[in-house]
Design a protein around this motif. Structure first.
Motif, PDB file in Angstrom:
ATOM      1  N   PHE A  27     -19.650  28.237  -5.512  1.00  0.00           N
ATOM      2  CA  PHE A  27     -18.930  28.262  -4.242  1.00  0.00           C
ATOM      3  C   PHE A  27     -19.899  28.615  -3.123  1.00  0.00           C
ATOM      4  CE2 PHE A  27     -15.071  29.197  -6.907  1.00  0.00           C
ATOM      5  CZ  PHE A  27     -14.363  28.065  -6.537  1.00  0.00           C
ATOM      6  N   GLN A  28     -19.659  28.024  -1.975  1.00  0.00           N
ATOM      7  CA  GLN A  28     -20.499  28.281  -0.815  1.00  0.00           C
ATOM      8  C   GLN A  28     -19.834  29.209   0.192  1.00  0.00           C
ATOM      9  OE1 GLN A  28     -21.538  24.389   0.687  1.00  0.00           O
ATOM     10  NE2 GLN A  28     -22.618  23.802  -1.181  1.00  0.00           N
ATOM     11  N   THR A  46     -12.533  37.340  -0.634  1.00  0.00           N
ATOM     12  CA  THR A  46     -12.413  36.041  -1.287  1.00  0.00           C
ATOM     13  C   THR A  46     -11.615  36.188  -2.577  1.00  0.00           C
ATOM     14  OG1 THR A  46     -14.517  36.312  -2.458  1.00  0.00           O
ATOM     15  CG2 THR A  46     -14.577  35.180  -0.314  1.00  0.00           C
ATOM     16  N   ASP A  48     -10.806  33.797  -6.090  1.00  0.00           N
ATOM     17  CA  ASP A  48     -11.130  32.596  -6.847  1.00  0.00           C
ATOM     18  C   ASP A  48     -10.004  32.264  -7.813  1.00  0.00           C
ATOM     19  OD1 ASP A  48     -13.462  32.676  -5.453  1.00  0.00           O
ATOM     20  OD2 ASP A  48     -14.728  33.287  -7.145  1.00  0.00           O
ATOM     21  N   ARG A  81     -10.832  24.114  -8.974  1.00  0.00           N
ATOM     22  CA  ARG A  81     -11.267  25.487  -8.715  1.00  0.00           C
ATOM     23  C   ARG A  81     -11.198  25.742  -7.215  1.00  0.00           C
ATOM     24  NH1 ARG A  81     -14.234  27.818 -13.115  1.00  0.00           N
ATOM     25  NH2 ARG A  81     -14.292  26.373 -14.881  1.00  0.00           N
ATOM     26  N   ARG A  83     -11.685  28.575  -4.006  1.00  0.00           N
ATOM     27  CA  ARG A  83     -12.043  29.863  -3.409  1.00  0.00           C
ATOM     28  C   ARG A  83     -11.293  29.978  -2.089  1.00  0.00           C
ATOM     29  NH1 ARG A  83     -17.755  32.831  -3.149  1.00  0.00           N
ATOM     30  NH2 ARG A  83     -16.913  33.443  -5.186  1.00  0.00           N
ATOM     31  N   TYR A 128     -10.219  27.399   2.714  1.00  0.00           N
ATOM     32  CA  TYR A 128     -10.296  27.028   1.312  1.00  0.00           C
ATOM     33  C   TYR A 128     -11.538  26.197   1.025  1.00  0.00           C
ATOM     34  CZ  TYR A 128      -5.341  28.286   1.401  1.00  0.00           C
ATOM     35  OH  TYR A 128      -4.153  28.944   1.566  1.00  0.00           O
ATOM     36  N   GLU A 129     -12.203  26.546  -0.054  1.00  0.00           N
ATOM     37  CA  GLU A 129     -13.228  25.691  -0.642  1.00  0.00           C
ATOM     38  C   GLU A 129     -12.697  25.250  -2.002  1.00  0.00           C
ATOM     39  OE1 GLU A 129     -17.946  25.697  -1.974  1.00  0.00           O
ATOM     40  OE2 GLU A 129     -17.004  27.533  -1.215  1.00  0.00           O
TER      41      GLU A 129
END
Length: 280
Positions: A27-28, A46, A48, A81, A83, A128-129
């Motif tokens: 994740f970035q 954060t 996950d 997935r 984050r 959101y990522e």
């Protein structure tokens, strides 16, 4: 001596399976330091999450309204997935932390969205990522936040009000818009793989980068702005101050760009050269 030999056999059999497991991209998104003042404090955390990929024909819906951005990246895995970056602000840091804790994120029904426990939309936001299997359809919504999509193929719909949009290496049937924000598109491969795309902004510029050898038909229009195109010599085009019709190679899927208040620039390097993303 039989047991060690048997153990080695199990390891040998398991090794090819492990080798086939795709690595999970990192994740970035991460919390940044905020310039808190005496009157306003910001807290960030954060979370996950992992959820099953939606079945074929069902989009993954991600809703970042009211305050949040969305980044979606395709990967070789079979799960989704997420984050979630939760931010909240208040006069006291403890109150901002409590506000963030009250934000609940739901992932039921292949829909990712957040809400505060008491229903208020004030002083908090979630970005959101999302890592998705490459062939995943999407429905993305934001209000005050940008969108970035990379390496995804499917039926993709997106909309934001105040935010820029970046589309990199997509395929399928892509349609969407932003109201106050720019659009940046980077096309890859030999042609558009799918129906095409139709993207637009109301107040913002558009930049599109096309490979030197490509096959598709592109239409670009602006109402209050100018269209600029730097295309390979073999590309057939009709370029006017506010519109462009271009046929790359033998033609193909329909690609449409439109803005009302903004310029449009289409860049294509000559065969044998390359154009780095975002560079002349």
């Amino acid at each position: 001596m039989k047991y060690p030999l048997f153990a080695l056999l199990l390891v040998a059999l398991a090794a090819p399976v492990a080798a086939q497991t795709p690595p999970v991209p990192a994740f970035q998104f991460k919390c940044e330091d905020h310039a808190n003042t005496q009157l306003r404090k910001t807290y960030c955390e954060t979370r996950d999450l992992t959820l099953p990929a939606p079945p074929a024909g069902t989009p993954l819906s991600v809703d970042a309204r009211l305050n949040g951005s969305i980044t979606v990246r395709g990967w070789a895995g079979a799960t989704v997935r997420v984050r979630a970056l939760v931010q909240a602000s208040s006069g006291e840091l403890a109150d901002a932390r409590a506000l963030a804790a009250s934000v609940r994120i739901s992932t039921s029904g292949h829909q990712v969205q957040a809400a505060r426990a008491n229903g208020s939309l004030d002083d908090w936001g979630v970005s959101y990522e999302v890592l998705v299997p490459t062939n995943t359809s999407l429905a993305l919504h934001a209000t005050n936040g940008g969108l970035r999509l990379e390496n995804v193929q499917g039926t993709i719909r997106f909309e934001t009000t105040n935010g820029g949009v970046q589309l990199l290496n997509l395929a399928g049937d892509v349609r969407g818009k932003t109201t106050n924000g720019s659009l940046a598109l980077v096309l890859t491969g030999a042609t558009w793989d799918g129906t095409g795309f139709d993207v637009q902004t109301t107040s913002g510029s558009i930049r599109c980068e096309v490979p030197a050898t490509y096959a598709a038909t592109l239409t670009a229009r602006t109402t209050n702005g100018r269209v600029k195109a730097s295309l390979a010599p073999a590309t057939r085009k009709q370029l006017l101050p506010r519109s462009l019709m271009a046929t790359f190679g033998k033609g193909g899927p329909q690609l449409r760009l439109a803005t009302i208040n903004g310029s449009i620039e289409v860049q294509q390097p000559a065969a044998g050269s390359s154009l780095a993303p975002g560079k002349e």
